[in-house]
Design a protein around this motif. Structure first.
Motif, PDB file in Angstrom:
ATOM      1  N   PHE A   1       0.848  -1.188   0.000  1.00 20.01           N
ATOM      2  CA  PHE A   1       0.000   0.000   0.000  1.00 20.01           C
ATOM      3  C   PHE A   1       0.883   1.237   0.000  1.00 20.01           C
TER       4      PHE A   1
ATOM      5  N   ARG B   1      -1.780   6.134   3.555  1.00 21.46           N
ATOM      6  CA  ARG B   1      -2.219   5.569   4.832  1.00 21.46           C
ATOM      7  C   ARG B   1      -1.996   6.574   5.951  1.00 21.46           C
TER       8      ARG B   1
ATOM      9  N   TRP C   1      -4.691   7.808   8.811  1.00 18.98           N
ATOM     10  CA  TRP C   1      -4.540   6.966   9.997  1.00 18.98           C
ATOM     11  C   TRP C   1      -4.717   7.721  11.318  1.00 18.98           C
TER      12      TRP C   1
END
Length: 152
Positions: A99, A104, A108
């Motif tokens: 990924f 992310r 996150w």
């Protein structure tokens, strides 16, 4: 790619390695790659931080190997691990995550904050439930005593 040394003899290789999802024992060449990774891990492949994380209580980690052939025909393997290792996504000698780490990292922190808030709400509800059960026990005992007094 980490070459297998010594390279397997041609008679040891199938035309195609079986799928790891088919069940049964891994092919001997795949087993050899896994054993090579274990030996590398035991031999100090990981830096001190990652090694400490693995050695800590509950510090287990899932590792995997994928047997591959490079364009020159040499056989070797790729190594990978699940999740983070020693608090990092990228560790030398291992395949990177599949990924986009920057994408992310963009969502996150908000997701973690929401999970913490939900966990706090669950913990608060659990504390209320414990208090309510204790109060119910007191009420039941009082009810039983009152009922006994009425019967007497």
């Amino acid at each position: 790619m980490i070459p297998l040394s010594p390279p397997p003899a041609s008679h040891e290789l199938p035309a195609r390695l079986p799928s790891p999802f088919a069940g049964g024992a891994p092919h001997p060449v795949a087993r050899r790659a896994a054993d090579a990774l274990v030996a590398r891990l035991r031999g100090g492949l990981l830096d001190a931080e990652a090694a400490r994380a693995l050695a800590a209580p509950g510090g287990g980690k899932m590792f995997g190997v994928l047997v591959v052939r490079d364009p020159d025909g040499r056989l070797g393997y790729l190594a990978a691990f699940s999740g983070m290792l020693g608090g990092r996504w990228l560790v030398d000698g291992f395949a990177p995550p599949l990924f986009d780490a920057a994408a992310r990292d963009a969502f996150w922190p908000d997701g973690e904050a929401e999970l913490r808030a939900r966990q706090d709400a669950i913990d608060a509800a659990a504390a209320v439930a414990v208090a309510a059960r204790a109060e119910l026990a007191v009420l039941r005992a009082g009810h039983a005593a009152a009922l006994a007094a009425l019967r007497a």
